[in-house]
Design an enzyme around this catalytic site. Structure first.
Site, short mmCIF file in Angstrom:
data_model
loop_
_atom_site.label_atom_id
_atom_site.label_comp_id
_atom_site.label_asym_id
_atom_site.label_seq_id
_atom_site.Cartn_x
_atom_site.Cartn_y
_atom_site.Cartn_z
N ASP A 1 0.83 -1.21 0.00
CA ASP A 1 0.00 0.00 0.00
C ASP A 1 0.87 1.27 0.00
OD1 ASP A 1 -2.43 1.35 -0.02
OD2 ASP A 1 -3.29 0.13 1.58
N ASP B 1 -9.71 3.65 -3.65
CA ASP B 1 -10.38 2.43 -3.22
C ASP B 1 -11.82 2.36 -3.69
OD1 ASP B 1 -8.97 1.62 0.04
OD2 ASP B 1 -8.05 1.92 -1.90
#
Length: 683
Positions: free
Chosen positions: A185, A240
């Site tokens: 991430d 996201d």
């Protein structure tokens, strides 16, 4: 980091960054309501070489599971869940369908490293350690994945240890545990250059000697599609995803623009699947799965399969759709056209055929048509066509057409075939669209059944049925002994809407039945939308007191006389723009569209518009008023710093007015917009 493409101002932390998806849409010229086929993409540099070290990884898009979308950091994310998912992969046929990775996301570790600088699995969640869980997953013939961030901490609000500065030690630890897949991430990165951070972990993984698929979760901030192919096997292209139509569709359109960068061993990643989480309809989930497959996207299940409905398994295990995603040629589908929200996307396949998605972005059923030549197939006398959701075959002379429900997708596989005429003829079933009427009125609708194939459709029958209480009367022939190739059975119907019917879209069902040359019967049923309006009173009326024909919103529902709050109706605050509070109006969130019936009896719409004060120092939108498809007013970009802006739109003679809010082309970032003091003048 996990942040929504459409976000509300009361959410902080994980959703603190602007969504990248809508910005990519604007950059690619694919707006929320694109009106024309996008221009041909600019030339793309030669694809970068595959990552050194472990060549041959992810030659088709990875398939598997990730827990984040269904659990986040909640207590149910633990060893028992992970083992249960592995069991279900085997028991429910997911493994046989191609799913192989069972991946952990954030929150698996303790908040601090041990004295030796090593990561420590949370003993409450994983009492037997990560290695034991990996061993269990491997014992099922599956592979195991893990998560960390290219920063000092991960993305959760707690902030677990990230790998920045610990890359080689963490990679060694992952390899020792038997990790096969790493999601890396982007949170708390301390401003270190993205390519540098992701290159260091690439090198650390290679140094372990273990083949580990490397998923670069950089959110598309630094155009990873241009450089990540040198480092890993997949790269996130957007912010996201969340379990909503607006999030999924905006991310999809952003990712579609990047088709030239996908190739075997290197994939554009529009984030995980939401199928089965409950925030969308099954029709929308089929679109989600279809479009991810056409885009050659990784298929990572994001629902808790232990509680998912049976319909989710039906979608996720459709082997014909999966085969499109896993096609070894490794092409991502490209946009052929997108006019009026009627999208045609074509994916070249290894066998020379095409997978063609007919995607209806709109809120009403629409007929979508293209041709075999337009989707890239060679000139031929005829083509074989396979519907991958109906699992049925047909032959066509070249027309590819279907009536597609709102937010739906028809996915077909098409190829030139010398034996095309031996297939049952493709039969196109459609009716007049966008019929607008009132309760008590009778409207004429014409349906059409057309033979697109190379042989006759015999004993053709057609029927139109409406909701309870509606009267539907045929006014011309409803049957034909045979339809020769190219022939059409056109039928007129009088449709009477019952008195007292409230405003809104209503679907009738058009059913056609025909017999093929072999004697088999084929039945097709498609929706036909009738728009029921309620006349507005004479004089000056607040539109928030009227029932809309339709409404869509980027976050939560459209609010009456309130701003948009969280995701539930009625949870917003007072409509406030530039410090001025308004009692009446609509609270929306870009992208948004609200339609009202005017019936040709109104002259003007007025409003005070702006970004709601609850957005703080963020938010920029554009307001538009459309009258029967003609733009009657527009504001250009309006920001959080602007006071309420007066809008006046001439809607004389229009049947329908549509109030549109866009993100003004800069991405969706707390774009709470208000149609304050929204009023219409009618006679």
């Amino acid at each position: 980091m996990r942040h929504l493409a459409m976000r509300e101002p009361r959410i902080t932390g994980r959703r603190a960054l602007a969504a990248v998806a809508a910005g990519l849409i604007a950059a690619a010229g694919l707006g929320v309501n694109a009106q024309a086929a996008p221009a041909a993409p600019a030339p793309v540099p030669a694809r970068p070489a595959a990552a050194p070290g472990h060549q041959g990884l992810a030659l088709t898009p990875p398939m598997g599971f990730n827990n984040w979308n269904s659990t986040h950091c909640r207590d149910e994310f633990d060893e028992s869940m992970v083992k249960g998912i592995a069991d279900l992969f085997v028991e429910r046929g997911l493994k046989d369908a191609g799913y192989e990775y069972v991946n952990l996301d954030d929150c698996w570790a303790l908040p601090e490293r041990d004295a030796d600088g090593r990561l420590v699995p949370d003993p409450k969640r994983f009492p037997n350690g990560i290695g034991a869980v990996a061993d269990y997953v491997h014992s099922k013939g599956l592979k195991f994945g893990i998560y960390t961030s290219a920063g000092t901490k991960t993305c959760s609000d707690i902030g677990f240890p990230g790998a920045l500065g610990h890359e080689y030690g963490d990679a060694r630890q992952f390899a020792d545990w038997g990790v096969d897949y790493l999601k890396y991430d982007n949170c708390n990165n301390q401003g270190v250059d993205a390519k540098q951070r992701y290159t260091t972990m690439r090198d650390a993984l290679a140094a372990t000697g273990r083949p580990i698929v490397y998923s670069i979760c950089e959110w598309g901030q630094n155009k990873p599609w241009e450089w990540a192919g040198e480092l890993g096997q997949l790269w996130r292209t957007t912010g996201d995803i969340s379990d909503s139509w607006s999030s999924m569709s905006s991310i999809m359109k952003a990712n579609l623009a990047l088709a030239p960068y996908a190739h075997p061993g290197g994939w554009n990643d529009p984030d995980m699947l939401e199928v089965g989480n409950g925030g969308m309809t099954d029709t929308e989930y089929r679109t989600h799965f279809s479009m991810w497959s056409v885009m050659a996207a990784p298929l990572l299940i994001g629902s808790d399969l232990r509680t998912a409905p049976e319909s989710a398994f039906d979608i996720l295990t459709n082997d014909e759709v999966i085969a499109v995603d896993q096609d070894p040629l490794g092409r991502q589908g490209e946009v052929v056209s997108s006019e009026g929200g009627r999208w045609v996307v074509s994916k070249e396949l290894a066998d020379g055929g095409r997978a063609v998605a007919l995607f209806n972005e709109g809120s009403r059923a629409q007929r979508i048509e293209t041709t075999a030549r337009a989707v890239g197939l060679p000139q031929a006398r005829g083509y074989a066509m396979r519907d991958l959701w109906k699992h049925s075959d047909a032959g066509t002379t070249g027309t590819i057409a279907a009536t597609v429900p709102a937010h739906g997708t028809v996915l077909v596989r098409v190829a030139a075939d010398r034996k095309w005429a031996q297939y049952p003829p493709a039969v196109d079933v459609s009716a007049d669209g966008d019929t607008v009427t009132e309760a008590g009125r009778t409207e004429r609708i014409t349906s059409r059944v057309t033979d697109l194939g190379g042989s006759a459709a015999h004993s053709v029958r057609v029927a139109l049925t409406g909701p309870e209480g509606w009267r539907v009367t045929p006014r011309s022939a409803t049957s034909a002994r045979a339809l020769e190739p190219g022939g059409t059975l056109a039928t007129d119907w009088d449709v009477t809407v019952p008195e007292g019917t409230s405003a809104g879209d209503r679907d009738l069902t058009l059913t056609a039945r025909h017999r093929t040359r072999s004697g088999a019967w084929v039945t097709s049923a498609v929706p036909v939308t009738v728009r029921v309006g309620v006349p507005l009173p004479a004089g000056r009326t607040a539109l928030s007191d009227a029932g809309p024909l339709s409404s869509s919103n980027g976050w939560g529902p459209v609010e009456r006389d309130r701003s948009v709050g969280e995701s539930q109706a009625g949870d917003g605050g007072p409509i406030t723009v530039g410090g001025r509070e308004f009692a009446k109006g609509l609270g929306v969130h870009a992208p948004s569209s609200v339609e009202y019936y005017l019936g040709g009896a109104c002259s003007e719409v007025t409003a005070q518009v702006g970004v709601d004060d609850e957005s703080g120092d963020r938010g920029s939108v554009a307001f538009e008023v459309w009258a029967d498809g003609t733009r009657a007013a527009s504001t250009g970009t309006v920001t959080h710093a602007d006071p309420a802006l007066a809008v006046l739109a001439d809607v004389s003679g229009a049947d329908v007015v549509r109030l549109v809010v866009t993100d003004a082309g800069d991405g969706v970032d707390y774009d709470h917009a208000d149609w304050a003091d929204l009023r219409v003048t009618c006679v």
